[in-house]
Design a protein around this motif. Sequence first.
Motif, PDB file in Angstrom:
ATOM      1  N   ASN A   1       0.805  -1.225   0.000  1.00 23.98           N
ATOM      2  CA  ASN A   1       0.000   0.000   0.000  1.00 23.98           C
ATOM      3  C   ASN A   1       0.834   1.270   0.000  1.00 23.98           C
ATOM      4  N   ASP A   2       2.144   1.117   0.205  1.00 25.11           N
ATOM      5  CA  ASP A   2       3.000   2.308   0.235  1.00 25.11           C
ATOM      6  C   ASP A   2       3.460   2.671  -1.162  1.00 25.11           C
ATOM      7  N   LYS A   3       3.377   3.964  -1.458  1.00 25.19           N
ATOM      8  CA  LYS A   3       3.865   4.405  -2.761  1.00 25.19           C
ATOM      9  C   LYS A   3       5.375   4.583  -2.685  1.00 25.19           C
ATOM     10  N   LEU A   4       6.030   4.304  -3.810  1.00 27.49           N
ATOM     11  CA  LEU A   4       7.451   4.596  -3.881  1.00 27.49           C
ATOM     12  C   LEU A   4       7.627   6.100  -3.921  1.00 27.49           C
ATOM     13  N   GLY A   5       8.594   6.618  -3.182  1.00 30.78           N
ATOM     14  CA  GLY A   5       8.770   8.059  -3.212  1.00 30.78           C
ATOM     15  C   GLY A   5      10.063   8.471  -2.547  1.00 30.78           C
ATOM     16  N   VAL A   6      10.308   9.776  -2.605  1.00 39.72           N
ATOM     17  CA  VAL A   6      11.565  10.291  -2.077  1.00 39.72           C
ATOM     18  C   VAL A   6      11.644  10.111  -0.568  1.00 39.72           C
ATOM     19  N   PHE A   7      10.500  10.258   0.117  1.00 42.67           N
ATOM     20  CA  PHE A   7      10.543  10.130   1.573  1.00 42.67           C
ATOM     21  C   PHE A   7      10.916   8.701   1.964  1.00 42.67           C
ATOM     22  N   GLY A   8      10.393   7.737   1.201  1.00 42.03           N
ATOM     23  CA  GLY A   8      10.745   6.352   1.451  1.00 42.03           C
ATOM     24  C   GLY A   8      12.227   6.127   1.202  1.00 42.03           C
ATOM     25  N   LEU A   9      12.702   6.701   0.122  1.00 41.00           N
ATOM     26  CA  LEU A   9      14.110   6.543  -0.239  1.00 41.00           C
ATOM     27  C   LEU A   9      15.007   7.174   0.823  1.00 41.00           C
ATOM     28  N   ASN A  10      14.549   8.254   1.382  1.00 42.83           N
ATOM     29  CA  ASN A  10      15.246   8.933   2.472  1.00 42.83           C
ATOM     30  C   ASN A  10      15.441   7.973   3.651  1.00 42.83           C
ATOM     31  N   GLY A  11      14.356   7.330   4.040  1.00 46.94           N
ATOM     32  CA  GLY A  11      14.431   6.394   5.158  1.00 46.94           C
ATOM     33  C   GLY A  11      15.283   5.186   4.809  1.00 46.94           C
ATOM     34  N   TRP A  12      15.125   4.704   3.589  1.00 46.90           N
ATOM     35  CA  TRP A  12      15.896   3.557   3.100  1.00 46.90           C
ATOM     36  C   TRP A  12      17.393   3.867   3.196  1.00 46.90           C
ATOM     37  N   THR A  13      17.742   5.089   2.820  1.00 55.76           N
ATOM     38  CA  THR A  13      19.147   5.487   2.829  1.00 55.76           C
ATOM     39  C   THR A  13      19.679   5.555   4.254  1.00 55.76           C
ATOM     40  N   GLY A  14      18.891   6.129   5.163  1.00 62.74           N
ATOM     41  CA  GLY A  14      19.317   6.196   6.557  1.00 62.74           C
ATOM     42  C   GLY A  14      19.558   4.801   7.108  1.00 62.74           C
ATOM     43  N   ALA A  15      18.622   3.901   6.805  1.00 60.48           N
ATOM     44  CA  ALA A  15      18.741   2.534   7.301  1.00 60.48           C
ATOM     45  C   ALA A  15      19.941   1.835   6.672  1.00 60.48           C
ATOM     46  N   SER A  16      20.186   2.124   5.381  1.00 59.65           N
ATOM     47  CA  SER A  16      21.328   1.502   4.704  1.00 59.65           C
ATOM     48  C   SER A  16      22.633   1.903   5.381  1.00 59.65           C
ATOM     49  N   LEU A  17      22.708   3.196   5.754  1.00 58.36           N
ATOM     50  CA  LEU A  17      23.934   3.660   6.402  1.00 58.36           C
ATOM     51  C   LEU A  17      24.128   2.941   7.728  1.00 58.36           C
ATOM     52  N   PHE A  18      23.035   2.779   8.443  1.00 60.19           N
ATOM     53  CA  PHE A  18      23.124   2.069   9.714  1.00 60.19           C
ATOM     54  C   PHE A  18      23.616   0.642   9.471  1.00 60.19           C
ATOM     55  N   ALA A  19      23.088   0.010   8.418  1.00 62.07           N
ATOM     56  CA  ALA A  19      23.488  -1.363   8.112  1.00 62.07           C
ATOM     57  C   ALA A  19      24.994  -1.423   7.826  1.00 62.07           C
ATOM     58  N   VAL A  20      25.492  -0.435   7.063  1.00 66.95           N
ATOM     59  CA  VAL A  20      26.923  -0.399   6.755  1.00 66.95           C
ATOM     60  C   VAL A  20      27.732  -0.326   8.042  1.00 66.95           C
ATOM     61  N   ALA A  21      27.315   0.604   8.905  1.00 68.32           N
ATOM     62  CA  ALA A  21      28.061   0.801  10.148  1.00 68.32           C
ATOM     63  C   ALA A  21      27.994  -0.441  11.022  1.00 68.32           C
ATOM     64  N   PHE A  22      26.831  -1.051  11.076  1.00 64.26           N
ATOM     65  CA  PHE A  22      26.650  -2.198  11.961  1.00 64.26           C
ATOM     66  C   PHE A  22      27.469  -3.394  11.456  1.00 64.26           C
ATOM     67  N   GLU A  23      27.516  -3.556  10.153  1.00 62.57           N
ATOM     68  CA  GLU A  23      28.344  -4.637   9.591  1.00 62.57           C
ATOM     69  C   GLU A  23      29.807  -4.420   9.925  1.00 62.57           C
ATOM     70  N   ARG A  24      30.233  -3.156   9.809  1.00 64.60           N
ATOM     71  CA  ARG A  24      31.635  -2.854  10.149  1.00 64.60           C
ATOM     72  C   ARG A  24      31.910  -3.194  11.600  1.00 64.60           C
ATOM     73  N   LEU A  25      30.961  -2.851  12.446  1.00 63.33           N
ATOM     74  CA  LEU A  25      31.132  -3.098  13.878  1.00 63.33           C
ATOM     75  C   LEU A  25      31.245  -4.598  14.134  1.00 63.33           C
ATOM     76  N   LEU A  26      30.369  -5.366  13.492  1.00 63.58           N
ATOM     77  CA  LEU A  26      30.378  -6.811  13.709  1.00 63.58           C
ATOM     78  C   LEU A  26      31.677  -7.419  13.198  1.00 63.58           C
TER      79      LEU A  26
END
Lengths: 329, 256, 288
Positions: free
Chosen positions: B160-185
Amino acid sequence: MSEPSTTALPADRTRRSAVRIDDRMLSIGTVLLLGLLPIWIGSFWLYSISLLLAQGIAILSVSFLIRYSGEVSIGHNFFVATGAYTIALLQNGPNVPFLGGVVVATAVSAAVGLLFAWPSRTLSGVYLSVVTLALGLCVPEVLLYWSEVTGGFEGLFVESRIVGGVASGLQQYYVALAALCIATFVAHRFRGSRLGLMILTARDHPHAAAAFGMTSGSARLSAFAVSAAIAGFGGSILGFTTSMVSPNSFIFWNSVTLLVGAVVSLYSTRIYGVVVGAAFVTLVPQLLSNYGQFILIIYGLALLGVIIVFNVTVPAIVRRVRRRRNHRV
Amino acid sequence: MFPLLPDYALSAASSAQYALDVLGKDKCALIWQNDELGRRAKFGLDLVLSSRKKTILTDVSFDVATTDLSAQIQRVSAAGAEVVLLFGSNAHLASALRSAARISWKGTWFAPFFTADPSTYELTGDLLDGVYFSSWLLPLDADRPAIEAYRAVVPKYYPNDKLGVFGLNGWTGASLFAVAFERLLSSGKEPTRENLIAVMNTIDGVSAGAADKITFTAGDHRGTRQEVMIRAEAGKFRLVRDFSPYPQVVFDAVSK
Amino acid sequence: MLPVIWQGIVTGCLYSLGALGLVMIFKSSKMVNFAHGALAGYGAFSVHALTAGGAGWPWLAAVAAALLGAIAISVLVYGLIAELLQRAATTATIATLGIGLIAQGMILWQYGSNIFRLDLPLPHLSFSILGMALTAYDVAVLSATFLVVVALFLVIERTRLGVAFRAVSTDPFAARVCGLSISRVHLFSWVTSSMLGVIAALLIVPTTFLSSTTVTTFMLQAFAAAVIGGFDSLPGSAIGGILVGVSCNLFSFYVAPELLNTFLLTFMLASLSFFPGGILSQRLGSRV
C-alpha cells in the motif's frame, strides 16, 4: 437559544426562586468538586483540566456575545490572542507582575473589541459575523509578520508562578479555576447590572431602550466590548496555564472550537454549563486524536444537533404538552 | 546524532551554483516558505551569491497554509528573474508552476530534493518538465543496485506504500546504519552504543542507499557533503550531474 | 502593473461567482450560509472522484452529476434549517457552520488530506494582448462568469419564480400576504446558490490544486466581496468580487502577500465605515 432565558423583563419571582437555588447549588458544587480535584488526579490531567478551565473563560465570552447581542463570532481567537500576547509582552518587556498584566490584557482586549465592532454598529448582525471570519483568519499571519515583537513561530515565554514554594502545576490550576469563577460570576451578575439591563432592553425592546439613551447600536458595541474583554481575560489566563504563547494556539480553528463549546453549553453563563462545554471540546479531540475527520463531523453534528433540538424539537414538544393540558382543562 | 538530511542552505547554494556555472544564468530569485525551511534556503543563497559578488534579485516569502502563489510569481516575473528557487512543499511548487503558466512566465525552476517525487507529477502534470532539483539522493528511477532494491522491496512488503523520495530517504538512513553495523560486527568488538558511535565516526566517503560520499568524524557530523542535480523530464526524474561537493563557503558556514 | 490588474480581474470573477451564491441566499432568507465553501468543495471532490480520481467518467457527465448532487444536498440542508429560519437568523447561521464542518469532515473522511489535480478540459493555449498574457483558462473563467450572470439575470427578471424571488427579498411579509410560497422561493435561492458554488469551485481549483481546504479558503474572498458589494445586492456583489480580486492582487504585489487576510479584514471594515449600504447603495445605513 434564540430566546435565552435572560430577558429584560422582571421575572416571575415565585417560580424562579426554586430554580435559582438549584442553579446556585450546582454552581457551588462544581466549584467545590473542581477545588478538590487535584487531590485525586495526576499531573497530566491537572494540566489538561487547567487548560480546560482557561478555555472555559473564552467559551464564556462567545456565549456572552450570543446571549446579549444575538451575534455569532467566529473570530474570538483574535481577542484571546490579544489577551495572551499582551500579558506575555508585558512580562518579557517591562516585567509587569501577573495581576497587573491580566488587568491590562483585559482592558486592551475590550478596546480592540470596541474598535473592531465600531464600523458595523449600525448594520445587521450578519455583517459582523462575516467580518469576524476575517478577524479569526488573520491572527497567525499578523503574529508571524511581526516576528521581532511576537517571537514568531516559537512565540513567547510566560512566567507560570506567582508565589514561590508551590508547584507551578497547582498554581496554574488554581489560578485558572479562580479566574473562571470570577468570569462566570461577573458574566452572570452582568444581567442585573444597569448596563446589562440596558443591553437586554435594547435587544428586546429597542424603542424603549432608545428612550433611555441606549440605541441598539451602542448596546451591541457594549456587548461586544465586554465579550472581547472576557476573551482577553481568558487569553491571559491561557498564556499563564500553558506558560507560553505561540501563533499555533490561536488559529481560526480555535474560534470554531469556542463556538462549539458555547453551543454545547447552551450559551450558559453558569460555571457548570461552561465546564460542560469546555469539557466537550477538550475531550473529543483527545479521545479521537487519530481521527481528525471525525472531530470535524462530531463538532458539526453537535452544532447542528443542539441548535435543532433546542429550537425546533423542544418547542414542538412544549407546544404539544401545552395543547394537551389545555384540552384536559 | 548522525544526521544525513543536509541543511537546506546547502541545497539552495548548490542550486544557485548550478544555475550560474552550468546554465549561465545569474538573475536568481527566491520564493521561500516563511519557516526554517525557507529561512535556511535564503541564508544559503545569500551566502553563495555574495561570495561571488552577486545578490539575490528578489525574494518573496509565503505562509505554509497559502495555496495561491500568483502574487509571488508576479513579483519575481516583474523583477526580471531568469531563475527561481522555490523552497516549499510539492503543493507549493505545483501552485507556483500553475501561476507561472497562467501569466506565461518562462524561466528555470529549482526546487528542494523531496519534491522530486512522483506525487509532484500527479499535481503538476507536464508543467513539472524542466524543473531542477539539487538532491543529496539519487533520483528514484536511478539504476544503482541499492535503489533497485528499494523499488523491489517496498511493493513486496508494503503493497500500500507508494514509492517516493521520503521512502528513499528512510531507506538510505537505514542503509547507512546497516553499513556501520556490519563494520562493527566484522571488527569483532562488542555491539555497544559507544562502539557503534566510534564506528560511525570512521565513516568516510561511504555510499549508502541513494546517497554518496557520506563522511562523519568525531567533531564533524555534516554527513552529507555532495549533491546530484536532477531534472524532471517527461514524467521521469533524470540525473543531469553526478555527485559534486557543496559550495565551500556555505559548507563552512553550516554548523558542524 | 497592468498584468497584475488583469490577473486580479480574472480572479475577481471567481470571487463574484462565490459571492453571488451567498447573496442569493441572503436576499431570500436573510442569513449567511457559512457552509457555502465546504459544500462547493465537496462538489469539486465529487467531480474529481468521478473523473481522474477513479470512475473515469467524461468530464461533462461528472459535472452534471456533481451539480445534481449539490442540488440534492442544498434541498436537504434547507429542509434542516427551514424551521430555524422562522425563528432567528443567528441560529440558522450557526447551523450552517455545523453543516460546513460536517461537509469538511466528510471530504477528509472520503478523500483524506491528500491534494489532487483537477483541471478544466482545456487546451494549453496562451496568447498575448497589449503585453498581457491571456490563457485558455482566463477565457474560460471570463466566459463562464458572463454566461452565469446573464442566465441569473434572465431567470430573476423574466420568470415567475424570479419575480417571486424579488418580491420576497424586498418585502417578505407583503409577499406572503399576496399568497407567494416563501419556502419555494427559499428553495429556489438555495438550489441556485449551490450550483453557483460548484461552478465557482470547479473554476478556482485549476489555479492551485484540490485539497480539503482549497475552496473554503477561497470563499473568504467571496465573503469579502459580498460585504463590500452589499449582501442584499446581486450586481453589487459581482462588482465587489472584481474589486476584491484587483485590490488583493495589488496588495500582494506591492505590499505583502503574507498579510492577505489582514488586508481583507481592513478592506471590509473600511468599506463598512464608508459605504455601509454596499458600494452600489444610495440608501446609507439601510442594511439594518
